[in-house]
Design a protein around this motif. Sequence first.
Motif, PDB file in Angstrom:
ATOM      1  N   UNK A  22     -53.293 107.935  50.987  1.00  0.00           N
ATOM      2  CA  UNK A  22     -53.209 106.984  49.699  1.00  0.00           C
ATOM      3  C   UNK A  22     -52.272 107.534  48.974  1.00  0.00           C
ATOM      4  N   UNK A  23     -52.183 108.704  48.586  1.00  0.00           N
ATOM      5  CA  UNK A  23     -51.174 109.493  47.756  1.00  0.00           C
ATOM      6  C   UNK A  23     -49.769 109.117  48.280  1.00  0.00           C
ATOM      7  N   UNK A  24     -49.738 109.571  49.631  1.00  0.00           N
ATOM      8  CA  UNK A  24     -48.263 109.149  50.435  1.00  0.00           C
ATOM      9  C   UNK A  24     -47.940 107.848  50.152  1.00  0.00           C
ATOM     10  N   UNK A  25     -48.886 106.870  50.337  1.00  0.00           N
ATOM     11  CA  UNK A  25     -48.182 105.524  50.510  1.00  0.00           C
ATOM     12  C   UNK A  25     -47.782 105.108  48.984  1.00  0.00           C
ATOM     13  N   UNK A  26     -48.534 105.579  47.632  1.00  0.00           N
ATOM     14  CA  UNK A  26     -48.311 105.331  46.606  1.00  0.00           C
ATOM     15  C   UNK A  26     -46.772 105.975  46.084  1.00  0.00           C
ATOM     16  N   UNK A  27     -46.188 106.961  46.798  1.00  0.00           N
ATOM     17  CA  UNK A  27     -44.972 107.764  46.494  1.00  0.00           C
ATOM     18  C   UNK A  27     -43.956 107.036  47.057  1.00  0.00           C
ATOM     19  N   UNK A  30     -41.769 106.546  52.567  1.00  0.00           N
ATOM     20  CA  UNK A  30     -41.702 105.981  53.597  1.00  0.00           C
ATOM     21  C   UNK A  30     -40.951 104.718  53.629  1.00  0.00           C
ATOM     22  N   UNK A  31     -41.352 103.726  52.789  1.00  0.00           N
ATOM     23  CA  UNK A  31     -40.414 102.520  52.391  1.00  0.00           C
ATOM     24  C   UNK A  31     -39.015 102.986  52.010  1.00  0.00           C
ATOM     25  N   UNK A  32     -38.676 103.864  51.179  1.00  0.00           N
ATOM     26  CA  UNK A  32     -37.448 104.096  50.778  1.00  0.00           C
ATOM     27  C   UNK A  32     -36.726 104.484  52.183  1.00  0.00           C
ATOM     28  N   UNK A  33     -37.098 105.249  52.869  1.00  0.00           N
ATOM     29  CA  UNK A  33     -36.621 105.832  54.057  1.00  0.00           C
ATOM     30  C   UNK A  33     -36.512 104.652  55.215  1.00  0.00           C
ATOM     31  N   UNK A  34     -37.185 103.907  55.314  1.00  0.00           N
ATOM     32  CA  UNK A  34     -36.915 102.671  56.199  1.00  0.00           C
ATOM     33  C   UNK A  34     -35.948 101.731  55.380  1.00  0.00           C
ATOM     34  N   UNK A  35     -35.850 101.611  54.081  1.00  0.00           N
ATOM     35  CA  UNK A  35     -34.743 100.749  53.713  1.00  0.00           C
ATOM     36  C   UNK A  35     -33.499 101.122  53.718  1.00  0.00           C
TER      37      UNK A  35
END
Length: 65
Positions: A22-27, A30-35
């Motif tokens: 959950x903490x990892x998702x809040x940061x 991964x979304x930034x990396x994929x973008x």
Amino acid sequence: MILITIVREGESIDKALKKCKKKFDKTRVLKEFRDKQQYVKPSEGRRNEILKAKYREKMRSKNDE
């Protein structure tokens, strides 16, 4: 970046992993990396945002009925 997850005594490993995830998702790392993996032209990005907004509005109006 360091994620620190405090695990209480007697707490199960599953619960600790869930907290960490959950903490990892809040940061949003991964979304930034994929973008950043693929370049999207600014005009294309705006177009995608508009399409997403239209879709959300359509779903909201559908749910309100």
